[in-house]
Design a protein around this motif. Sequence first.
Motif, PDB file in Angstrom:
ATOM      1  N   LYS A  32      17.234  12.858  32.528  1.00 40.31           N
ATOM      2  CA  LYS A  32      17.532  12.875  33.916  1.00 40.31           C
ATOM      3  C   LYS A  32      18.814  13.712  34.210  1.00 40.31           C
ATOM      4  O   LYS A  32      18.995  14.034  35.277  1.00 40.31           O
ATOM      5  CB  LYS A  32      18.077  11.363  34.575  1.00 40.31           C
ATOM      6  CG  LYS A  32      16.526  10.534  34.538  1.00 40.31           C
ATOM      7  CD  LYS A  32      16.795   9.414  35.280  1.00 40.31           C
ATOM      8  CE  LYS A  32      15.479   8.687  35.841  1.00 40.31           C
ATOM      9  NZ  LYS A  32      15.745   7.261  36.415  1.00 40.31           N
ATOM     10  N   TYR A  33      19.714  13.832  33.132  1.00 43.94           N
ATOM     11  CA  TYR A  33      20.956  14.666  33.395  1.00 43.94           C
ATOM     12  C   TYR A  33      20.410  16.311  33.353  1.00 43.94           C
ATOM     13  O   TYR A  33      21.135  17.051  34.041  1.00 43.94           O
ATOM     14  CB  TYR A  33      21.907  14.547  32.083  1.00 43.94           C
ATOM     15  CG  TYR A  33      22.555  13.195  32.231  1.00 43.94           C
ATOM     16  CD1 TYR A  33      23.615  12.585  33.354  1.00 43.94           C
ATOM     17  CD2 TYR A  33      22.308  12.140  31.179  1.00 43.94           C
ATOM     18  CE1 TYR A  33      24.136  11.621  33.207  1.00 43.94           C
ATOM     19  CE2 TYR A  33      22.701  11.042  31.311  1.00 43.94           C
ATOM     20  CZ  TYR A  33      23.567  10.512  32.246  1.00 43.94           C
ATOM     21  OH  TYR A  33      24.115   9.277  32.372  1.00 43.94           O
ATOM     22  N   TYR A  35      17.585  17.023  34.512  1.00 45.04           N
ATOM     23  CA  TYR A  35      17.343  17.197  36.051  1.00 45.04           C
ATOM     24  C   TYR A  35      18.222  17.681  37.051  1.00 45.04           C
ATOM     25  O   TYR A  35      18.124  18.661  37.781  1.00 45.04           O
ATOM     26  CB  TYR A  35      16.332  16.167  36.642  1.00 45.04           C
ATOM     27  CG  TYR A  35      15.165  15.642  35.700  1.00 45.04           C
ATOM     28  CD1 TYR A  35      14.282  16.689  34.900  1.00 45.04           C
ATOM     29  CD2 TYR A  35      14.865  14.239  35.675  1.00 45.04           C
ATOM     30  CE1 TYR A  35      13.696  16.215  34.179  1.00 45.04           C
ATOM     31  CE2 TYR A  35      13.894  13.964  34.761  1.00 45.04           C
ATOM     32  CZ  TYR A  35      13.249  14.901  34.272  1.00 45.04           C
ATOM     33  OH  TYR A  35      12.178  14.467  33.513  1.00 45.04           O
ATOM     34  N   VAL A  36      19.574  17.089  36.871  1.00 49.56           N
ATOM     35  CA  VAL A  36      20.545  17.454  37.837  1.00 49.56           C
ATOM     36  C   VAL A  36      21.051  18.784  37.365  1.00 49.56           C
ATOM     37  O   VAL A  36      21.162  19.880  38.407  1.00 49.56           O
ATOM     38  CB  VAL A  36      21.677  16.506  37.524  1.00 49.56           C
ATOM     39  CG1 VAL A  36      22.966  16.972  38.231  1.00 49.56           C
ATOM     40  CG2 VAL A  36      21.254  14.958  38.096  1.00 49.56           C
TER      41      VAL A  36
END
Length: 326
Positions: A32-33, A35-36
Motif C-alpha cells: 500500500k505504501y 500505491y501512495v
Amino acid sequence: MDFFNSALGKNITFVRPAYFIISGFIGIPNIKYYYVFLFFVYVVSVFGNAIVMAVIYLDHNLRSPKYIAVFNLALVDLFGNSALVPKILDIFLFNHHYIPYNECLAFLFFCFTSLSMQALNLVALSYDRLIAIIFPLHYQVMVTHRFMLSLIISFWVFVITAVLFAVGLLTRLSFCKSVVINSYFCDHGRIFRLACNDNSPSFIIGSLLPVLILWLPLMFILFSYSYIGYALSKVATVQKRVKALKTCAAHLSLVAIYFLPILISFNTNIHPNARIINLSLTSVFPPMLNPIIYVLQTQEIKVSVKKILKIRRKSKIAVQCLCASI
C-alpha cells in the motif's frame, strides 16, 4: 497470414472469458505504501509533462525539429501514465481485480502503445543529436520540421499497427483454463500463455515486437553515441568535447532511465515480486523524470520557463497597479 490462419485452425469455437483477474501485486508486503508512491509519481508526471508541452507551445524559439520530438515524448508520457497508473490504483487499491475481457485488451493496447512510443521517440532524439554533432553544417537541411514530423508520425503508425495486430491475435485464443494474469496490467505475454489452443502466432509476434521496439532502438542509440564519442575524440580541445556532450546529457539520462530497469528485469536471479515492482517502475518512472530532466538540463527550456514566469509576474503587477489606481 496463411501460416497464422492454418495454425489457428478454421473450425474453432473460441472460449472468451467474461473477465481476467489481475494478481500482480497481491501478496507483496507493505504494497500500500507503493500505491501512495505511484499516486505521487502520477501527479508529478501529469504536471511535469503538461508544463513541458505548454512551454514548447508558447515559446516560438522552441519550435525547432528537436522540440517536436521532445513535445511528442511529453505527450506520450502523459498518455502512458494516464492509461496505466489510475487503472493500477483502481485494480489493487480498491480491489477491482476482475477486469472485463474487452477492457483488458484495450488496457493492453494503450499501455503497449505508450511504452513502445517512448523507446522510438528516444531514437528520434538520438538521431537529432547525431546529426547536430557529426554534421553541424548540414543540420538545418537534414533535420527539418517536415522530416521530424514525418518520422514521429511513421513511428505512431508502426506502433499502433503492430500493437493492434498483437491484440487481434489474442482474440483468436480460447481461455478454458486459468484467467489469472500474474502481472500489474494486461500483459500480452501473460495472456497468450493462458490459452488452451495453439498460441504460436501470438508467441511469434510476442518475440518479434521486443526486438523491433526495444532492442533495435537501443542498438541504434548505442551506435549513435559510439559514433559521437569517436568523432569527439578527434576534437582537439577538451572544452569543445564537454560542450558537445552537454547537449547530449538530457537525452542520455532519458535513455538510461528507460532501458536500465528493463535490462535489470532480465536478470533471472531477481525475486518474482521484485521483478513485478521493477517492471512497474520501468513503466511509470521515466514519464515522471523525463520533464524534470529536460527542464533542469536543457538551457533553452530553462530560459523559456524563466521568461514565461517573468511575463506572468509583470502582468500580475500591472493588474495590481491598475486595480490600485481605480
